[in-house]
Design an enzyme around this catalytic site. Structure first.
Site, PDB file in Angstrom:
ATOM      1  N   ASP A  17    -169.239  35.435  74.685  1.00 49.84           N
ATOM      2  CA  ASP A  17    -168.486  37.449  74.246  1.00 49.84           C
ATOM      3  C   ASP A  17    -169.385  38.691  74.253  1.00 49.84           C
ATOM      4  O   ASP A  17    -169.350  39.367  74.162  1.00 49.84           O
ATOM      5  CB  ASP A  17    -167.369  37.566  74.241  1.00 49.84           C
ATOM      6  CG  ASP A  17    -166.200  37.768  75.607  1.00 49.84           C
ATOM      7  OD1 ASP A  17    -166.623  38.065  76.714  1.00 49.84           O
ATOM      8  OD2 ASP A  17    -165.760  37.176  74.937  1.00 49.84           O
ATOM      9  N   GLN A  20    -159.638  35.918  75.075  1.00 47.54           N
ATOM     10  CA  GLN A  20    -159.206  37.485  76.218  1.00 47.54           C
ATOM     11  C   GLN A  20    -158.774  38.071  75.550  1.00 47.54           C
ATOM     12  O   GLN A  20    -157.593  38.015  74.866  1.00 47.54           O
ATOM     13  CB  GLN A  20    -158.780  36.870  77.274  1.00 47.54           C
ATOM     14  CG  GLN A  20    -158.581  37.533  78.292  1.00 47.54           C
ATOM     15  CD  GLN A  20    -159.878  37.684  79.110  1.00 47.54           C
ATOM     16  OE1 GLN A  20    -160.881  37.047  79.339  1.00 47.54           O
ATOM     17  NE2 GLN A  20    -160.035  38.581  79.691  1.00 47.54           N
ATOM     18  N   LYS A  66    -163.073  33.743  85.799  1.00 47.20           N
ATOM     19  CA  LYS A  66    -163.647  32.901  84.907  1.00 47.20           C
ATOM     20  C   LYS A  66    -163.681  32.065  84.921  1.00 47.20           C
ATOM     21  O   LYS A  66    -164.755  31.125  85.183  1.00 47.20           O
ATOM     22  CB  LYS A  66    -164.133  33.763  83.622  1.00 47.20           C
ATOM     23  CG  LYS A  66    -163.883  34.925  83.225  1.00 47.20           C
ATOM     24  CD  LYS A  66    -163.787  35.914  81.674  1.00 47.20           C
ATOM     25  CE  LYS A  66    -163.924  36.723  81.292  1.00 47.20           C
ATOM     26  NZ  LYS A  66    -163.309  37.253  79.801  1.00 47.20           N
TER      27      LYS A  66
HETATM   28  N1  GUN Z   1    -161.269  42.233  77.238  1.00 45.26           N
HETATM   29  C1  GUN Z   1    -161.664  42.695  77.873  1.00 45.26           C
HETATM   30  N2  GUN Z   1    -163.036  42.577  78.870  1.00 45.26           N
HETATM   31  C2  GUN Z   1    -163.074  41.889  78.213  1.00 45.26           C
HETATM   32  C3  GUN Z   1    -164.270  40.907  78.038  1.00 45.26           C
HETATM   33  O1  GUN Z   1    -164.981  40.922  78.293  1.00 45.26           O
HETATM   34  N3  GUN Z   1    -164.322  39.734  76.881  1.00 45.26           N
HETATM   35  C4  GUN Z   1    -163.098  39.223  76.302  1.00 45.26           C
HETATM   36  N4  GUN Z   1    -162.968  38.562  76.162  1.00 45.26           N
HETATM   37  N5  GUN Z   1    -162.006  39.980  76.898  1.00 45.26           N
HETATM   38  C5  GUN Z   1    -162.345  41.017  77.834  1.00 45.26           C
END
Ligand code: GUN
Length: 282
Positions: free
Chosen positions: A115, A92, A48
């Site tokens: 998110d 995350q 990311k």
């Molecule tokens: N863990 C698995 N997928 C995601 C996501 O799209 N965002 C975040 N923050 N954590 C995740």
């Protein structure tokens, strides 16, 4: 069988965002919070962050040891909520077991929740209100499908009812809206006769988190297959999806690879949300 090239579609989206970000009058900031040393999470945040630098978004990664207290994390989030240089905040997941994930998600200012996990943004999705943030993986899947075929009136079977993928995706694809209007069945681990249900799908979306769960016998020939899974399997070097790719690909009309399918689209949608946040915040 044709491959749905998520990497290429995501790359085109990132290019179009780059252009808009260049013209934006100030720096755009995205903060990542990472607790503990989950290897998959470290890898996702790295990807990311790379996307941010490619398109000109300033990212900061805040890493905390696994034994960080919830109070400490909530304090960091409330500071970022007030920081005018930060347009997006992403914690995350998964968090270590002693965290109350919903409480942490709720503490992020909804207008910085890129998110789309805050209950306000989930609620807006459910009600079809356009001024929230869509969760990135469901939105990425919807965009992949919209790029590939008309989905109006199609029967979409989603296997997996997580808050991050299955549940919001069912809402998104059944919306009364262009690029949606699908008939959606949300199947899960307690569904009876799962194979009979999946065989009725025009579009089958696997979001179960179990390697090669979707077998050839579960798929109708000509089906479009979207694989959301990213699994590590012992003694296998490559990542494995939730679909038994080698067996299913020959009978599918379209299929996403793992990696290079849904994953890059999730990241592209995160970047899009971050620009959207900055634009709304001014
Ligand atoms: N863990 C698995 N997928 C995601 C996501 O799209 N965002 C975040 N923050 N954590 C995740």
């Amino acid at each position: 069988m044709k491959l749905i090239d998520g990497k290429k579609i995501a790359s085109e989206i990132l290019d179009s965002l780059t252009h808009k970000i260049e013209q934006f009058p100030r720096k755009i900031g995205l903060a990542f919070l990472l607790v503990g040393e989950n290897q998959a999470s470290l890898a996702y945040v790295r990807m990311k962050k790379k996307a941010c630098s490619r398109i000109g978004i300033q990212s900061i990664v805040k890493e905390y040891p696994a034994d960080t207290s919830q109070e400490e994390l909530l304090k960091e989030i409330s500071q970022l909520n007030l920081d005018p240089q930060i347009d997006g905040i992403l914690v995350q997941l998964p968090l270590p077991a002693h965290f109350d994930t919903l409480r942490v998600t709720r503490s992020i200012a909804p207008e910085k929740d890129v998110d789309g996990f805050h209950p306000i943004n989930m609620g807006k999705l459910l009600l079809g209100e356009a001024d929230g943030f869509l969760p990135c993986t469901p939105h990425g899947i919807q965009q992949l499908l919209a790029h590939t075929l008309p989905i109006e009136g199609k029967h979409v079977v989603i296997v997996g009812r997580s808050n991050i993928v299955g549940k919001p995706l069912a809402v998104l694809l059944s919306q009364k809206k262009k690029g949606a209007n699908a008939t959606v069945t949300l199947a899960h681990s307690q569904s009876k006769n799962l194979s009979e249900i999946t065989q009725t799908a025009d579009i089958l979306i696997a979001a179960i988190g179990q390697p090669r769960f979707i077998k050839k016998e579960m798929v109708r020939p000509g089906c479009v297959v979207i694989d959301v899974g990213i699994n590590r399997v012992q003694n296998e070097e490559k990542l494995v999806g939730d679909v038994d790719f080698d067996a299913v690909a020959p009978i599918a009309s379209w299929i996403t690879p793992v990696p290079g399918g849904v994953g890059p689209m999730t990241i592209a949608m995160l970047m899009q949300n971050t620009l959207e946040s900055a634009t709304r915040r001014g």
